[in-house]
Design a protein around this motif. Structure first.
Motif, PDB file in Angstrom:
ATOM      1  N   GLY A  69     -51.668  -1.222 -34.730  1.00 21.80           N
ATOM      2  CA  GLY A  69     -52.282  -1.932 -35.845  1.00 21.80           C
ATOM      3  C   GLY A  69     -53.046  -1.057 -36.817  1.00 21.80           C
ATOM      4  O   GLY A  69     -53.836  -1.563 -37.613  1.00 21.80           O
ATOM      5  N   ALA A  70     -52.784   0.254 -36.811  1.00 20.30           N
ATOM      6  CA  ALA A  70     -53.559   1.180 -37.640  1.00 20.30           C
ATOM      7  C   ALA A  70     -53.225   1.095 -39.129  1.00 20.30           C
ATOM      8  O   ALA A  70     -54.023   1.505 -39.967  1.00 20.30           O
ATOM      9  N   LEU A  71     -52.058   0.562 -39.469  1.00 21.04           N
ATOM     10  CA  LEU A  71     -51.582   0.624 -40.848  1.00 21.04           C
ATOM     11  C   LEU A  71     -51.471  -0.755 -41.487  1.00 21.04           C
ATOM     12  O   LEU A  71     -51.322  -1.761 -40.797  1.00 21.04           O
ATOM     13  N   ASP A  72     -51.485  -0.748 -42.813  1.00 18.61           N
ATOM     14  CA  ASP A  72     -51.241  -1.959 -43.583  1.00 18.61           C
ATOM     15  C   ASP A  72     -49.783  -2.081 -43.994  1.00 18.61           C
ATOM     16  O   ASP A  72     -49.300  -3.185 -44.262  1.00 18.61           O
ATOM     17  N   ALA A  73     -49.069  -0.954 -44.061  1.00 14.41           N
ATOM     18  CA  ALA A  73     -47.689  -0.996 -44.539  1.00 14.41           C
ATOM     19  C   ALA A  73     -46.932   0.260 -44.117  1.00 14.41           C
ATOM     20  O   ALA A  73     -47.524   1.311 -43.863  1.00 14.41           O
ATOM     21  N   VAL A  74     -45.606   0.095 -44.077  1.00 16.12           N
ATOM     22  CA  VAL A  74     -44.680   1.211 -43.854  1.00 16.12           C
ATOM     23  C   VAL A  74     -43.621   1.165 -44.941  1.00 16.12           C
ATOM     24  O   VAL A  74     -43.085   0.104 -45.256  1.00 16.12           O
ATOM     25  N   PHE A  75     -43.337   2.332 -45.493  1.00 21.59           N
ATOM     26  CA  PHE A  75     -42.268   2.507 -46.477  1.00 21.59           C
ATOM     27  C   PHE A  75     -41.226   3.408 -45.841  1.00 21.59           C
ATOM     28  O   PHE A  75     -41.565   4.471 -45.328  1.00 21.59           O
ATOM     29  N   PRO A  83     -32.146   1.691 -33.671  1.00 18.97           N
ATOM     30  CA  PRO A  83     -32.813   0.887 -34.707  1.00 18.97           C
ATOM     31  C   PRO A  83     -33.772  -0.168 -34.169  1.00 18.97           C
ATOM     32  O   PRO A  83     -34.881  -0.302 -34.688  1.00 18.97           O
ATOM     33  N   ALA A  84     -33.397  -0.908 -33.153  1.00 20.56           N
ATOM     34  CA  ALA A  84     -34.281  -1.970 -32.645  1.00 20.56           C
ATOM     35  C   ALA A  84     -35.569  -1.385 -32.089  1.00 20.56           C
ATOM     36  O   ALA A  84     -36.670  -1.842 -32.429  1.00 20.56           O
ATOM     37  N   ALA A  85     -35.458  -0.369 -31.268  1.00 21.79           N
ATOM     38  CA  ALA A  85     -36.647   0.254 -30.669  1.00 21.79           C
ATOM     39  C   ALA A  85     -37.499   0.934 -31.739  1.00 21.79           C
ATOM     40  O   ALA A  85     -38.735   0.854 -31.715  1.00 21.79           O
ATOM     41  N   ASP A  86     -36.849   1.594 -32.686  1.00 16.30           N
ATOM     42  CA  ASP A  86     -37.591   2.316 -33.718  1.00 16.30           C
ATOM     43  C   ASP A  86     -38.319   1.343 -34.653  1.00 16.30           C
ATOM     44  O   ASP A  86     -39.469   1.582 -35.045  1.00 16.30           O
ATOM     45  N   LEU A  87     -37.674   0.231 -34.992  1.00 18.48           N
ATOM     46  CA  LEU A  87     -38.342  -0.783 -35.812  1.00 18.48           C
ATOM     47  C   LEU A  87     -39.489  -1.443 -35.056  1.00 18.48           C
ATOM     48  O   LEU A  87     -40.509  -1.797 -35.655  1.00 18.48           O
ATOM     49  N   ARG A  88     -39.356  -1.584 -33.740  1.00 18.56           N
ATOM     50  CA  ARG A  88     -40.468  -2.108 -32.921  1.00 18.56           C
ATOM     51  C   ARG A  88     -41.654  -1.155 -32.953  1.00 18.56           C
ATOM     52  O   ARG A  88     -42.809  -1.576 -32.986  1.00 18.56           O
ATOM     53  N   GLU A  89     -41.379   0.145 -32.922  1.00 21.76           N
ATOM     54  CA  GLU A  89     -42.461   1.118 -32.987  1.00 21.76           C
ATOM     55  C   GLU A  89     -43.164   1.053 -34.349  1.00 21.76           C
ATOM     56  O   GLU A  89     -44.395   1.130 -34.416  1.00 21.76           O
ATOM     57  N   LEU A  90     -42.400   0.878 -35.416  1.00 24.27           N
ATOM     58  CA  LEU A  90     -43.030   0.713 -36.727  1.00 24.27           C
ATOM     59  C   LEU A  90     -43.874  -0.559 -36.751  1.00 24.27           C
ATOM     60  O   LEU A  90     -44.975  -0.570 -37.307  1.00 24.27           O
ATOM     61  N   PRO A 109     -50.808  -7.222 -37.909  1.00 20.20           N
ATOM     62  CA  PRO A 109     -50.140  -8.493 -38.205  1.00 20.20           C
ATOM     63  C   PRO A 109     -50.338  -8.863 -39.678  1.00 20.20           C
ATOM     64  O   PRO A 109     -51.439  -8.741 -40.204  1.00 20.20           O
ATOM     65  N   GLY A 110     -49.274  -9.277 -40.323  1.00 23.21           N
ATOM     66  CA  GLY A 110     -49.322  -9.577 -41.750  1.00 23.21           C
ATOM     67  C   GLY A 110     -49.072  -8.373 -42.636  1.00 23.21           C
ATOM     68  O   GLY A 110     -48.952  -8.510 -43.852  1.00 23.21           O
ATOM     69  N   GLY A 111     -49.000  -7.184 -42.015  1.00 24.64           N
ATOM     70  CA  GLY A 111     -48.696  -5.976 -42.774  1.00 24.64           C
ATOM     71  C   GLY A 111     -47.240  -5.955 -43.202  1.00 24.64           C
ATOM     72  O   GLY A 111     -46.435  -6.802 -42.801  1.00 24.64           O
ATOM     73  N   LEU A 112     -46.882  -4.978 -44.014  1.00 22.12           N
ATOM     74  CA  LEU A 112     -45.591  -4.987 -44.695  1.00 22.12           C
ATOM     75  C   LEU A 112     -44.710  -3.799 -44.333  1.00 22.12           C
ATOM     76  O   LEU A 112     -45.196  -2.730 -43.988  1.00 22.12           O
ATOM     77  N   LEU A 113     -43.408  -4.036 -44.465  1.00 19.51           N
ATOM     78  CA  LEU A 113     -42.392  -3.004 -44.297  1.00 19.51           C
ATOM     79  C   LEU A 113     -41.472  -3.064 -45.502  1.00 19.51           C
ATOM     80  O   LEU A 113     -41.028  -4.146 -45.900  1.00 19.51           O
ATOM     81  N   SER A 125     -37.430  -7.283 -33.772  1.00 21.23           N
ATOM     82  CA  SER A 125     -38.296  -6.105 -33.705  1.00 21.23           C
ATOM     83  C   SER A 125     -39.710  -6.377 -34.194  1.00 21.23           C
ATOM     84  O   SER A 125     -40.494  -5.450 -34.376  1.00 21.23           O
ATOM     85  N   GLY A 126     -40.042  -7.658 -34.444  1.00 18.80           N
ATOM     86  CA  GLY A 126     -41.404  -7.994 -34.842  1.00 18.80           C
ATOM     87  C   GLY A 126     -41.618  -8.174 -36.323  1.00 18.80           C
ATOM     88  O   GLY A 126     -42.756  -8.251 -36.789  1.00 18.80           O
ATOM     89  N   TRP A 127     -40.524  -8.257 -37.099  1.00 24.64           N
ATOM     90  CA  TRP A 127     -40.615  -8.365 -38.551  1.00 24.64           C
ATOM     91  C   TRP A 127     -39.922  -9.629 -39.038  1.00 24.64           C
ATOM     92  O   TRP A 127     -38.890 -10.021 -38.497  1.00 24.64           O
ATOM     93  N   ARG A 128     -40.434 -10.224 -40.114  1.00 23.67           N
ATOM     94  CA  ARG A 128     -39.774 -11.353 -40.772  1.00 23.67           C
ATOM     95  C   ARG A 128     -39.386 -10.918 -42.177  1.00 23.67           C
ATOM     96  O   ARG A 128     -40.244 -10.600 -43.002  1.00 23.67           O
TER      97      ARG A 128
END
Length: 199
Positions: A106-112, A123-130, A136-140, A177-180
């Protein structure tokens, strides 16, 4: 092009020295994609698979001096190119694998992630790590400066139904992977997917 991490390193090491000169006009489309993230001053953002750091200046401009900008890449030669280009002034560079980020949960607000998704060996594991390192509520944002059809044509290929970046494939992968997924754009001039970190 999902492949093992050694192959990814070899691929980008061979291209690092002239990477920026091969794509000299990408700056505005990177800045536009960063703008769509809606970052605010003080936000904490990671450029995952940052390469030569082309997204770091617009990311720094978006979060301001009080924000945190990190650039993570697996390939030393790409980070060295980022330093030569002076982009390390805009963020802290980390030589690390996105599969095991040295960041707290939970250290970040967003990933680019520019050009990232097709180079993830798992991909599934790597996206889970991101997702782990984003609150929660942060962006990708998954971005490419040209769309899928234009990229395939550049490499003399056709788009296939099993393309990981096709919306019917990517939406469930992100969800698992935890993203919507909130936005999907695939045009000749850009590919941009936005997603929100689920609780």
């Amino acid at each position: 092009m999902s492949d093992d991490r050694t192959h990814v390193q070899e691929f980008f090491t061979a291209r690092a020295a002239d990477w920026d000169s091969r794509f000299p006009d990408d700056g505005p489309v990177y800045a536009a994609a960063v703008a769509e993230l809606g970052l605010r001053p003080g936000d904490r953002v990671l450029d995952a698979g940052c390469g030569t750091g082309r997204a770091l200046p617009p990311l720094r401009a978006a979060v301001g001096p009080s924000g945190v900008v990190l650039g993570a890449d697996l390939t030393p030669a790409m980070l060295e190119a980022a330093v030569r280009a002076g982009r390390d002034r805009h963020g802290r560079l980390l030589l690390t694998d996105v599969a095991a980020l040295p960041l707290r949960t939970g250290a970040l607000d967003a990933v680019f992630g520019a050009g990232l998704i097709s180079h993830l060996p798992e991909p599934a594991a790597d996206l889970r790590e991101l997702a782990r390192v984003v609150r929660p509520g942060g962006l990708l944002a998954l971005f490419h400066p040209i769309g899928r059809a234009a990229l395939a044509a550049r490499h003399g290929r056709q788009i296939t139904p099993d393309d990981l970046r096709a919306e019917p494939n990517l939406r469930p992968l992100l969800a698992a992977s935890g993203w919507r997924m909130t936005s999907y754009v695939d045009e000749d001039a850009r590919f941009l997917v936005l997603a929100v970190r689920e609780d």
